[in-house]
Scaffold this active site. Structure first.
Site, PDB file in Angstrom:
ATOM      1  N   LYS A  85      -2.103  -3.481   4.001  1.00 37.09           N
ATOM      2  CA  LYS A  85      -1.341  -2.528   3.199  1.00 37.09           C
ATOM      3  C   LYS A  85      -2.176  -2.055   2.015  1.00 37.09           C
ATOM      4  O   LYS A  85      -3.064  -2.772   1.564  1.00 37.09           O
ATOM      5  CB  LYS A  85      -0.090  -3.227   2.625  1.00 37.09           C
ATOM      6  CG  LYS A  85       1.003  -3.491   3.629  1.00 37.09           C
ATOM      7  CD  LYS A  85       2.223  -4.083   2.940  1.00 37.09           C
ATOM      8  CE  LYS A  85       3.321  -4.379   3.929  1.00 37.09           C
ATOM      9  NZ  LYS A  85       3.880  -3.200   4.597  1.00 37.09           N
ATOM     10  N   ARG A 142       9.226  -7.359  13.464  1.00 30.53           N
ATOM     11  CA  ARG A 142       9.839  -7.277  14.790  1.00 30.53           C
ATOM     12  C   ARG A 142       9.230  -8.327  15.736  1.00 30.53           C
ATOM     13  O   ARG A 142       9.897  -8.798  16.653  1.00 30.53           O
ATOM     14  CB  ARG A 142       9.702  -5.851  15.354  1.00 30.53           C
ATOM     15  CG  ARG A 142       8.295  -5.396  15.578  1.00 30.53           C
ATOM     16  CD  ARG A 142       8.169  -3.888  15.696  1.00 30.53           C
ATOM     17  NE  ARG A 142       8.265  -3.216  14.392  1.00 30.53           N
ATOM     18  CZ  ARG A 142       8.183  -1.905  14.217  1.00 30.53           C
ATOM     19  NH1 ARG A 142       8.005  -1.103  15.255  1.00 30.53           N
ATOM     20  NH2 ARG A 142       8.270  -1.388  13.006  1.00 30.53           N
TER      21      ARG A 142
HETATM   22  N1  BES Z   1       7.861  -5.362   5.473  1.00 31.05           N
HETATM   23  C1  BES Z   1       7.486  -4.099   5.945  1.00 31.05           C
HETATM   24  C2  BES Z   1       8.565  -3.050   5.775  1.00 31.05           C
HETATM   25  C3  BES Z   1       8.806  -2.572   4.365  1.00 31.05           C
HETATM   26  C4  BES Z   1       8.009  -1.595   3.792  1.00 31.05           C
HETATM   27  C5  BES Z   1       9.877  -3.051   3.657  1.00 31.05           C
HETATM   28  C6  BES Z   1       8.274  -1.162   2.513  1.00 31.05           C
HETATM   29  C7  BES Z   1      10.141  -2.592   2.383  1.00 31.05           C
HETATM   30  C8  BES Z   1       9.339  -1.652   1.804  1.00 31.05           C
HETATM   31  C9  BES Z   1       7.163  -4.161   7.434  1.00 31.05           C
HETATM   32  O1  BES Z   1       6.630  -5.353   7.892  1.00 31.05           O
HETATM   33  C10 BES Z   1       6.146  -3.088   7.693  1.00 31.05           C
HETATM   34  O2  BES Z   1       5.094  -3.161   7.134  1.00 31.05           O
HETATM   35  N2  BES Z   1       6.510  -2.114   8.511  1.00 31.05           N
HETATM   36  C11 BES Z   1       5.662  -1.019   8.789  1.00 31.05           C
HETATM   37  C12 BES Z   1       5.785  -0.696  10.246  1.00 31.05           C
HETATM   38  C13 BES Z   1       4.809   0.351  10.727  1.00 31.05           C
HETATM   39  C14 BES Z   1       3.426  -0.206  10.710  1.00 31.05           C
HETATM   40  C15 BES Z   1       5.228   0.767  12.108  1.00 31.05           C
HETATM   41  C16 BES Z   1       6.098   0.180   7.954  1.00 31.05           C
HETATM   42  O3  BES Z   1       7.310   0.383   7.823  1.00 31.05           O
HETATM   43  O4  BES Z   1       5.258   0.857   7.412  1.00 31.05           O
HETATM   44 ZN    ZN Z   2       4.518  -5.466   7.663  1.00 32.14          ZN
END
Ligand code: BES
Ligand code: ZN
Ligand code: ZN
Length: 498
Positions: free
Chosen positions: A279, A353
């Site tokens: 991230k 997931r």
């Molecule tokens: N924990 C995150 C989702 C999230 C992002 C929650 C921002 C709260 C605030 C999750 O694990 C994630 O990173 N999801 C990705 C999925 C994508 C790579 C398909 C996302 O939402 O960017």
């Molecule tokens: Zn994530």
């Protein structure tokens, strides 16, 4: 811990640090205010004109040592237009005024908020909302502020004034319910607000085990037990972390022996750096909150025990960090999950997931009546719904309908997104059964499509709490940080389930 009482009696007779009287739009007094006016022979209405703003929602004004009363302060609290009042407004008013009076040094206060009329609400509903507001509004997470902790004084007791003694027992029951719900919510907030170096998977396991009770059995699996059980998807995400994962199972027996349980499944990512698909740095600290789904599950169990909820519950939590150690799982890897479904990992940041696939498959195997999962699953949900509603998806029409009702009633709101069959195509993989990302479009829905592959035919509802689980601005009923989203919602659902 704050004491909340209910009582019937006149404002002029109370002996408190503060007596809170609501004032409606245009400086209009309510019943308790009119009685105070009669009892003291003071023209309260005239006092009210001295405040520049008084009567609109949230307005606040105080008079000290009013002759003919026994309390230190009479507090006027603007409640706005009575026709627009809701239970949520009462909850927020109670929260705001409790915080404000606590900051001013009051220890014992009474409030006359339940005489306000709210369309469709019983006295018990109103008492519950006020009591929840007090407990939720006073919540703070300041254990790491060493100086602040020493100097702050806390509110000791709040008396919720009601009009008639006849309703005391119903009101007391409502307070007890509210306290169980709010303490469950605050427990959930506490877990989530802990930093990632404290709140590890091991810590979550310890916290779950500490809930043990004669009606609750808790099983915490360590890495070895997880390997033995075959929760391979959880293990794949865990590969990049030096900390062991945990798989936590809670069994609460509150209902009839023969009743199938409601399964509550939670995402317990104690820190999500994204893994190899790392991230960006900005706000990455907030990813300590990526375990809010599991915190909601634990908060609900805590409340269930405290209120002797007459429902059987099965809790399932998968917990790990998502980091970048040299053994970390990688984009392109194919993971065979506990259920046997193969997953092509195209982005290691879509890890929630993946771990939930094992938790859901395990829950489904236990044949519960229905499954509700909680997960801070997608950034897309934050974009779609913001902080005002959790995303709701699933296959169980009845549970979905029930959760919508509970969302409106508890004001822990949800909004349903469609799960049309066509969306499933977005998670097709060329070389495995499914892939873990579904492209830019409808990201919240395709994440749910992924989860749907693991619940068999058990009625299932998925709550994406990514936008609601924490709030860095704070709200009327929640300090900055974790909000406890999902706890009030699902407790309301379970309390009214038929
Ligand atoms: N924990 C995150 C989702 C999230 C992002 C929650 C921002 C709260 C605030 C999750 O694990 C994630 O990173 N999801 C990705 C999925 C994508 C790579 C398909 C996302 O939402 O960017
Ligand atoms: Zn994530
Ligand atoms: Zn995550």
């Amino acid at each position: 811990m704050i004491e909340i009482n209910v009582k019937a009696g006149a404002a002029a007779k109370q002996r408190d640090d503060a007596v809170v009287l609501p004032i409606l739009s245009e400086r209009k007094l309510t019943q308790a205010g009119r009685e105070l006016q009669a009892a003291t022979g003071k023209n309260i209405a005239q006092y009210l004109r001295k405040f520049d703003h008084m009567g609109e929602f949230g307005d606040f004004g105080m008079l000290y040592e009013v002759e003919g009363t026994f309390s230190q302060r009479i507090v006027f609290l603007g409640a706005g237009d009575e026709k627009k009042l809701t239970l949520d407004a009462l909850r927020r008013l109670a929260a705001k005024v409790s915080r404000q009076l606590e900051a001013g040094g009051s220890r014992d206060i009474s409030m006359y908020l339940t005489e306000l009329s709210v369309r469709g609400a019983s006295l018990a509903d109103k008492v519950q909302a006020v009591a929840e507001g007090v407990e939720l509004g006073l919540y703070r997470f300041d254990k790491y502020q060493t100086k602040k902790k020493e100097t702050s004084r806390s509110l000791r007791s709040v008396t919720i004034m009601i009009e008639s003694r006849k309703e005391l027992s119903a009101a007391e029951a409502a307070v007890n319910r509210a306290q169980a719900i709010a303490r469950g919510t605050n427990f959930s907030r506490d877990l989530a607000n802990e930093p990632g170096n404290v709140c590890t998977p091991e810590f979550l396991g310890e916290q779950a085990a500490a809930l043990s009770h004669k009606h609750l059995k808790v099983t915490v699996m360590d890495k070895k037990a997880i390997e033995k059980a075959g929760f391979t998807a959880l293990l794949a995400v865990n590969q990049g972390s030096a900390k062991e994962p945990r798989f936590i199972v809670l069994e609460y027996a509150g209902g009839n022996k023969s009743d199938k349980p409601v399964a509550l499944v939670g995402k317990g990512l104690t820190f999500d750096a994204g893994g190899i698909s790392i991230k960006p740095a900005a706000q990455m600290d907030e990813m300590k909150f990526d375990m809010c789904g599991s915190a909601a599950v634990l908060g609900i169990f805590k409340a269930a025990i405290e209120m002797s909820l007459p429902v059987n519950l099965l809790g399932v939590i998968a917990s790990t960090e998502n980091l970048l150690g040299s053994a970390a799982y990688k984009p392109g890897d194919i993971v065979t999950s506990y259920k046997g479904i193969t997953i092509e990992v195209q982005n290691t940041d879509a890890e929630g997931r993946i771990i939930l696939s094992d938790a859901l498959a395990y829950a489904a195997e236990r044949k519960p009546a229905e499954i509700i999962d909680f997960a801070t699953l997608t950034g897309a949900c934050v974009i779609a719904l913001g902080a005002q509603a959790s995303g709701l998806m699933g296959t169980g029409n009845k549970v979905i309908k029930g959760l919508k009702k509970a969302g409106d009633h508890s004001h822990d709101r949800v909004w349903e997104l469609p799960m049309y069959e066509e969306y499933q195509e977005q998670i097709k993989s060329e070389i495995a059964d499914i892939r873990n990302i579904g492209g830019r479009e409808a990201g919240t829905i395709t994440a749910a499509c992924f989860l749907s592959r693991f619940v068999d035919d058990i009625p299932w509802a998925h709550l994406d709490i990514a936008g609601t689980a924490w709030n860095m601005k704070g709200t009327d009923i929640s300090a900055k940080g974790a909000t406890g989203a999902g706890v009030r919602l699902v407790l309301d659902y379970l309390l009214n389930r038929r």
